[in-house]
Design an enzyme around this catalytic site. Sequence first.
Site, PDB file in Angstrom:
ATOM      1  N   PRO A   4       0.840  -1.206   0.000  1.00 42.49           N
ATOM      2  CA  PRO A   4       0.000   0.000   0.000  1.00 42.49           C
ATOM      3  C   PRO A   4       0.876   1.257   0.000  1.00 42.49           C
ATOM      4  O   PRO A   4       1.891   1.291   0.705  1.00 42.49           O
ATOM      5  CB  PRO A   4      -0.783  -0.117   1.312  1.00 42.49           C
ATOM      6  CG  PRO A   4      -0.750  -1.562   1.670  1.00 42.49           C
ATOM      7  CD  PRO A   4       0.545  -2.097   1.128  1.00 42.49           C
TER       8      PRO A   4
ATOM      9  N   LEU B  95       4.575   1.933   4.897  1.00 39.62           N
ATOM     10  CA  LEU B  95       5.048   0.563   4.687  1.00 39.62           C
ATOM     11  C   LEU B  95       6.248   0.506   3.745  1.00 39.62           C
ATOM     12  O   LEU B  95       6.664  -0.569   3.308  1.00 39.62           O
ATOM     13  CB  LEU B  95       3.914  -0.325   4.166  1.00 39.62           C
ATOM     14  CG  LEU B  95       2.781  -0.564   5.165  1.00 39.62           C
ATOM     15  CD1 LEU B  95       1.701  -1.446   4.566  1.00 39.62           C
ATOM     16  CD2 LEU B  95       3.309  -1.210   6.441  1.00 39.62           C
ATOM     17  N   GLY B  96       6.773   1.664   3.420  1.00 36.76           N
ATOM     18  CA  GLY B  96       8.020   1.684   2.652  1.00 36.76           C
ATOM     19  C   GLY B  96       7.858   1.400   1.170  1.00 36.76           C
ATOM     20  O   GLY B  96       8.803   0.934   0.528  1.00 36.76           O
ATOM     21  N   SER B  97       6.674   1.688   0.606  1.00 34.37           N
ATOM     22  CA  SER B  97       6.461   1.299  -0.796  1.00 34.37           C
ATOM     23  C   SER B  97       7.452   1.987  -1.737  1.00 34.37           C
ATOM     24  O   SER B  97       7.974   1.358  -2.661  1.00 34.37           O
ATOM     25  CB  SER B  97       5.011   1.558  -1.218  1.00 34.37           C
ATOM     26  OG  SER B  97       4.830   2.893  -1.555  1.00 34.37           O
TER      27      SER B  97
ATOM     28  N   ALA C 189      10.554   3.085  -1.142  1.00 31.65           N
ATOM     29  CA  ALA C 189      11.894   2.501  -1.013  1.00 31.65           C
ATOM     30  C   ALA C 189      11.930   1.086  -1.592  1.00 31.65           C
ATOM     31  O   ALA C 189      12.923   0.670  -2.186  1.00 31.65           O
ATOM     32  CB  ALA C 189      12.315   2.482   0.456  1.00 31.65           C
ATOM     33  N   ALA C 190      10.814   0.358  -1.443  1.00 29.61           N
ATOM     34  CA  ALA C 190      10.790  -1.018  -1.947  1.00 29.61           C
ATOM     35  C   ALA C 190      10.810  -1.040  -3.473  1.00 29.61           C
ATOM     36  O   ALA C 190      11.526  -1.838  -4.086  1.00 29.61           O
ATOM     37  CB  ALA C 190       9.555  -1.745  -1.416  1.00 29.61           C
TER      38      ALA C 190
ATOM     39  N   ASP D  23      14.196   3.291   6.120  1.00 29.61           N
ATOM     40  CA  ASP D  23      13.395   2.528   5.154  1.00 29.61           C
ATOM     41  C   ASP D  23      14.285   1.798   4.155  1.00 29.61           C
ATOM     42  O   ASP D  23      14.160   0.584   3.960  1.00 29.61           O
ATOM     43  CB  ASP D  23      12.454   3.454   4.372  1.00 29.61           C
ATOM     44  CG  ASP D  23      11.215   3.818   5.152  1.00 29.61           C
ATOM     45  OD1 ASP D  23      11.254   3.740   6.386  1.00 29.61           O
ATOM     46  OD2 ASP D  23      10.207   4.182   4.527  1.00 29.61           O
TER      47      ASP D  23
HETATM   48  O1  PMV Z   1       6.649   7.195   7.406  1.00 32.56           O
HETATM   49  P1  PMV Z   1       7.777   6.230   7.342  1.00 32.56           P
HETATM   50  O2  PMV Z   1       7.415   4.822   7.595  1.00 32.56           O
HETATM   51  O3  PMV Z   1       8.677   6.408   6.143  1.00 32.56           O
HETATM   52  O4  PMV Z   1       8.688   6.484   8.622  1.00 32.56           O
HETATM   53  C1  PMV Z   1       9.274   7.691   8.920  1.00 32.56           C
HETATM   54  C2  PMV Z   1      10.171   7.504  10.076  1.00 32.56           C
HETATM   55  C3  PMV Z   1      10.606   8.811  10.708  1.00 32.56           C
HETATM   56  O5  PMV Z   1      11.437   8.442  11.803  1.00 32.56           O
HETATM   57  C4  PMV Z   1       9.413   9.577  11.237  1.00 32.56           C
HETATM   58  C5  PMV Z   1      11.378   9.677   9.742  1.00 32.56           C
HETATM   59  C6  PMV Z   1      12.717   9.122   9.341  1.00 32.56           C
HETATM   60  O6  PMV Z   1      13.287   9.648   8.370  1.00 32.56           O
HETATM   61  O7  PMV Z   1      13.236   8.210  10.002  1.00 32.56           O
END
Ligand code: PMV
Length: 317
Positions: free
Chosen positions: A101, A106-108, A110-111, A152
Amino acid sequence: MMPARASAPGKVILLGEHAVVYGQPALAVPVTHVQATATVTPLPAGTADIWIEAQDLGRRYPLAAAHPQDPLAVAARLVLERCAPGAARPGFTLSVRSTIPIASGLGSGAAVCTAVVRALAAALGQAPDAAAVSDLVYETEKLLHGTPSGIDNTVIAYGQPVFFVRGQPPEPFRVAAPFQLLIADTGLASPTKVAVGDVRAAWQREPAPFQARFDAIGALVRAARAHLEAGQPEALGPLMTRNHTLLRELTVSCAELDALVDAAQAAGALGAKLSGGGRGGNMIALVTAATAARVETALRQAGATRVLATRVGTEDR
Ligand code: PMV
């Protein structure tokens, strides 16, 4: 150039988001039930064009016409520069699709970029290691997030649970006993960049209490890693819930996330917290085989628009 295909998992942050931006550690794990896949298909000899095909979006466009900040195009250009600088090569189609999603922590992004880097490098006869893939993908993360911590791209490129401290080599670690998570979506899109910027502004206004919260989160992360390595995943529950309270105090929760966290706990989850940037996106709940179904029902009743179940610590992870 050869045909090639590669995949990459999604991810969730178990503990430590936001504090990780300020030098504290964070723990993240891959979510292998959802995947991004990239396929490279060389075009017939004599065709030098490079096409990008975003299957889920129904878009196909030449690399040469891509927006300068298009992450797929940036990833493709970086790989071509690093793996085949100046080389004459045939044209190809780079096709991507994903079951992760989007815009929900959930890192879409970067994935998808990790899959692109791996597939294109493989098509060029190379197999960069996880650190090299992660570094390339970090370049694309910067386009989307400004100054991301890099968590991520790291957890997704390594494909293993990682203990991550910004600017230091990541420490993949072994989860000695598997555990089960539910990942529930509020359905609210919330740009991580905005939440990160708001925390920074609040920290600048009131450094001492914010620093104390970052430090407290760091301590939870270290304790959680020790429990996971010792085969005591259930001990993670209270640490997650405490981390959620601290994230609320950092102002990155919202009514919808709090409602899901409360519902999960009331239905028997061992712990629950928001995961990622907050203010929307996903939360995670630690469950057992005995409580999973009940907690999932409670999450849906409390407004979750999607609930994914994942197991962490199976096979070699
Ligand atoms: O929203 P996500 O899952 O990409 O997570 C961000 C994580 C943070 O710590 C809020 C920001 C970061 O760059 O690490």
